[in-house]
Design an enzyme around this catalytic site. Structure first.
Site, PDB file in Angstrom:
ATOM      1  N   ASP A 128      -0.094   4.513  -0.064  1.00  0.00           N
ATOM      2  CA  ASP A 128      -0.779   5.750   0.341  1.00  0.00           C
ATOM      3  C   ASP A 128       0.162   6.762   0.988  1.00  0.00           C
ATOM      4  OD1 ASP A 128      -3.134   4.576  -0.449  1.00  0.00           O
ATOM      5  OD2 ASP A 128      -3.876   4.216   1.592  1.00  0.00           O
ATOM      6  N   HIS A 129       1.025   6.252   1.881  1.00  0.00           N
ATOM      7  CA  HIS A 129       1.765   7.199   2.708  1.00  0.00           C
ATOM      8  C   HIS A 129       3.000   7.781   2.021  1.00  0.00           C
ATOM      9  CE1 HIS A 129      -1.241   6.872   5.622  1.00  0.00           C
ATOM     10  NE2 HIS A 129      -1.118   5.563   5.674  1.00  0.00           N
ATOM     11  N   ASN A 142       0.854  -1.193   0.000  1.00  0.00           N
ATOM     12  CA  ASN A 142       0.000   0.000   0.000  1.00  0.00           C
ATOM     13  C   ASN A 142       0.896   1.250   0.000  1.00  0.00           C
ATOM     14  OD1 ASN A 142      -1.469   2.265   1.024  1.00  0.00           O
ATOM     15  ND2 ASN A 142      -3.100   0.872   1.658  1.00  0.00           N
ATOM     16  N   HIS A 161      -3.720  -4.352   7.832  1.00  0.00           N
ATOM     17  CA  HIS A 161      -3.838  -3.131   8.636  1.00  0.00           C
ATOM     18  C   HIS A 161      -2.934  -3.187   9.848  1.00  0.00           C
ATOM     19  CE1 HIS A 161      -5.270   0.620  10.260  1.00  0.00           C
ATOM     20  NE2 HIS A 161      -5.855   0.821   9.108  1.00  0.00           N
ATOM     21  N   GLY A 162      -1.941  -2.312   9.820  1.00  0.00           N
ATOM     22  CA  GLY A 162      -1.065  -2.164  10.973  1.00  0.00           C
ATOM     23  C   GLY A 162       0.043  -3.196  11.069  1.00  0.00           C
ATOM     24  N   ARG A 190      -6.686  12.946   0.929  1.00  0.00           N
ATOM     25  CA  ARG A 190      -5.594  13.386   1.806  1.00  0.00           C
ATOM     26  C   ARG A 190      -4.249  12.768   1.406  1.00  0.00           C
ATOM     27  NH1 ARG A 190      -7.122  10.269   7.344  1.00  0.00           N
ATOM     28  NH2 ARG A 190      -9.059  11.367   7.005  1.00  0.00           N
ATOM     29  N   HIS A 191      -4.279  11.618   0.722  1.00  0.00           N
ATOM     30  CA  HIS A 191      -2.989  11.095   0.222  1.00  0.00           C
ATOM     31  C   HIS A 191      -3.068  10.848  -1.288  1.00  0.00           C
ATOM     32  CE1 HIS A 191      -5.103   7.479   1.498  1.00  0.00           C
ATOM     33  NE2 HIS A 191      -4.798   7.637   2.772  1.00  0.00           N
ATOM     34  N   GLU A 215      -8.706   0.687  -2.729  1.00  0.00           N
ATOM     35  CA  GLU A 215      -9.569   0.748  -1.547  1.00  0.00           C
ATOM     36  C   GLU A 215     -10.467   1.963  -1.697  1.00  0.00           C
ATOM     37  OE1 GLU A 215      -6.849   1.038   1.673  1.00  0.00           O
ATOM     38  OE2 GLU A 215      -6.122  -0.997   1.443  1.00  0.00           O
ATOM     39  N   ARG A 246       4.175  18.783   1.400  1.00  0.00           N
ATOM     40  CA  ARG A 246       4.839  19.938   0.832  1.00  0.00           C
ATOM     41  C   ARG A 246       4.240  20.370  -0.508  1.00  0.00           C
ATOM     42  NH1 ARG A 246       9.990  21.583   2.747  1.00  0.00           N
ATOM     43  NH2 ARG A 246       9.605  21.665   4.978  1.00  0.00           N
ATOM     44  N   GLY A 279       1.160  -1.279   4.334  1.00  0.00           N
ATOM     45  CA  GLY A 279       1.592   0.008   3.816  1.00  0.00           C
ATOM     46  C   GLY A 279       2.395   0.857   4.777  1.00  0.00           C
ATOM     47  N   HIS A 280       1.740   1.348   5.827  1.00  0.00           N
ATOM     48  CA  HIS A 280       2.331   2.382   6.665  1.00  0.00           C
ATOM     49  C   HIS A 280       3.702   1.984   7.200  1.00  0.00           C
ATOM     50  CE1 HIS A 280       2.926   4.756  10.374  1.00  0.00           C
ATOM     51  NE2 HIS A 280       2.405   5.721   9.643  1.00  0.00           N
ATOM     52  N   ARG A 340      -9.217   8.312  -0.933  1.00  0.00           N
ATOM     53  CA  ARG A 340     -10.176   8.757   0.078  1.00  0.00           C
ATOM     54  C   ARG A 340     -11.002   9.905  -0.454  1.00  0.00           C
ATOM     55  NH1 ARG A 340      -8.849   6.958   5.619  1.00  0.00           N
ATOM     56  NH2 ARG A 340     -10.551   8.333   6.181  1.00  0.00           N
ATOM     57  N   GLU A 365     -11.246  -9.084   3.255  1.00  0.00           N
ATOM     58  CA  GLU A 365      -9.963  -8.734   3.873  1.00  0.00           C
ATOM     59  C   GLU A 365     -10.210  -8.564   5.360  1.00  0.00           C
ATOM     60  OE1 GLU A 365      -7.295  -6.094   1.892  1.00  0.00           O
ATOM     61  OE2 GLU A 365      -6.488  -5.334   3.787  1.00  0.00           O
ATOM     62  N   THR A 368      -6.958   6.876  10.225  1.00  0.00           N
ATOM     63  CA  THR A 368      -6.834   5.776   9.268  1.00  0.00           C
ATOM     64  C   THR A 368      -8.127   4.982   9.379  1.00  0.00           C
ATOM     65  OG1 THR A 368      -5.542   3.832   8.615  1.00  0.00           O
ATOM     66  CG2 THR A 368      -5.660   4.305  10.966  1.00  0.00           C
ATOM     67  N   THR A 369      -8.283   3.958   8.538  1.00  0.00           N
ATOM     68  CA  THR A 369      -9.529   3.193   8.554  1.00  0.00           C
ATOM     69  C   THR A 369      -9.661   2.475   9.896  1.00  0.00           C
ATOM     70  OG1 THR A 369      -9.145   2.866   6.208  1.00  0.00           O
ATOM     71  CG2 THR A 369     -10.880   1.550   7.204  1.00  0.00           C
ATOM     72  N   HIS A 388      -5.580   3.749  -1.486  1.00  0.00           N
ATOM     73  CA  HIS A 388      -6.897   4.145  -1.001  1.00  0.00           C
ATOM     74  C   HIS A 388      -7.173   5.556  -1.501  1.00  0.00           C
ATOM     75  CE1 HIS A 388      -9.652   4.592   2.825  1.00  0.00           C
ATOM     76  NE2 HIS A 388     -10.289   4.888   1.713  1.00  0.00           N
TER      77      HIS A 388
END
Ligand code: PXP
Length: 255
Positions: A12-13, A10, A197-198, A52-53, A73, A21, A219-220, A48, A154, A103-104, A46
């Protein structure tokens, strides 16, 4: 199902850092290319509602950067459906979305929202997009996914990862057991269970060892690790740990 577990990275981040920036750097499409070269089996993002990302223009760039299956997502809305139909990702994972959340948080209440999401599961499926529902590891939610005709669930690993981070051993075992039982139940119903997730280097092993799971989306933590080691090293190490949990050689070939 046993054998090699797919890794969806993932990205996203990467976009979160870019957006801090403005401008174009770091580029999520470049991250997708690096993840692919490092052994990812798919790229997840994702889109959203608040952008936001990942932003709309990233979708075509990511699709152009890699030939891997893309997993989008998304919230179950008309707007998101239109975007998915335009871009035709391999898979769409329906997630709950609230603007205020970081986050979700928690899975989609597929059981409670059954009649409110049936239309979008059907429309995505008719378009040839593989529908996944991001749900808590709970039999009621799996039954709802089955009755909705979603081919994939999932399982949310957030509670398991939180228990690990807090050092709550009893809770961790309970959450892991719920993941094991849910993966087995989903597979018995003919659904393909995924999880995510996580997840981190420390928490991925026991989840990757659940034999029915076909895919993890992570991802994160990988993007965080990439700051220290680079994304390629981080993805390779996650892959190695996933393979090790299934007693596979790092190439994915049984020793
Ligand atoms: N799976 C789903 C459905 C998600 O919403 C997310 C977070 O976007 C992930 C997996 C990946 O979670 P993390 O970024 O914590 O690894």
């Amino acid at each position: 199902m046993t054998g090699r577990l797919r890794l969806g990275v993932n990205i996203d981040h990467v976009a979160t850092i870019r957006n801090a920036r403005g401008g174009d750097h770091p580029d999520p499409a470049r991250a997708a290319r690096i993840a692919a070269a490092a052994g990812a089996d798919g790229v997840t993002f994702h889109l959203r509602e608040d952008r936001r990302h990942i932003r709309d223009e990233d979708l075509a760039a990511i699709a152009g950067a890699v030939s891997l299956p893309l997993n989008m997502e998304m919230a179950a809305t008309e707007d998101m459906l239109a975007i998915a139909l335009r871009h035709q990702p391999h898979a769409a994972c329906l997630v709950p979305e609230r603007r205020q959340e970081r986050t979700t948080e928690g899975g989609l209440d597929a059981a409670g929202l059954h009649n409110e999401i049936a239309w979008i599961v059907r429309r995505l499926g008719e378009a040839g997009i593989r529908v996944s529902l991001f749900i808590e590891p709970d039999a009621k939610q799996i039954d709802a996914a089955k009755s909705l005709g979603a081919p994939v669930v999932e399982l949310h690993t957030g509670a398991y990862c939180e228990a690990a981070a807090a050092g709550e051993k009893a809770k961790l075992e309970r959450e892991l057991e719920a993941l094991r039982a849910s993966a087995a139940y989903a597979a018995a119903l003919g659904l393909e269970p995924h999880a995510g997730h996580g997840l981190t280097f420390d928490t991925v092993g026991p989840v990757a060892a659940i034999p029915e799971l076909a895919e993890l989306n992570i991802g994160h933590y990988l993007v965080g690790e990439a700051i220290f080691t680079g994304l390629e090293v981080a993805v390779r190490e996650m892959r190695r740990r996933m393979d090790a949990a299934r007693n596979l050689a790092p190439t994915g070939v049984a020793p």
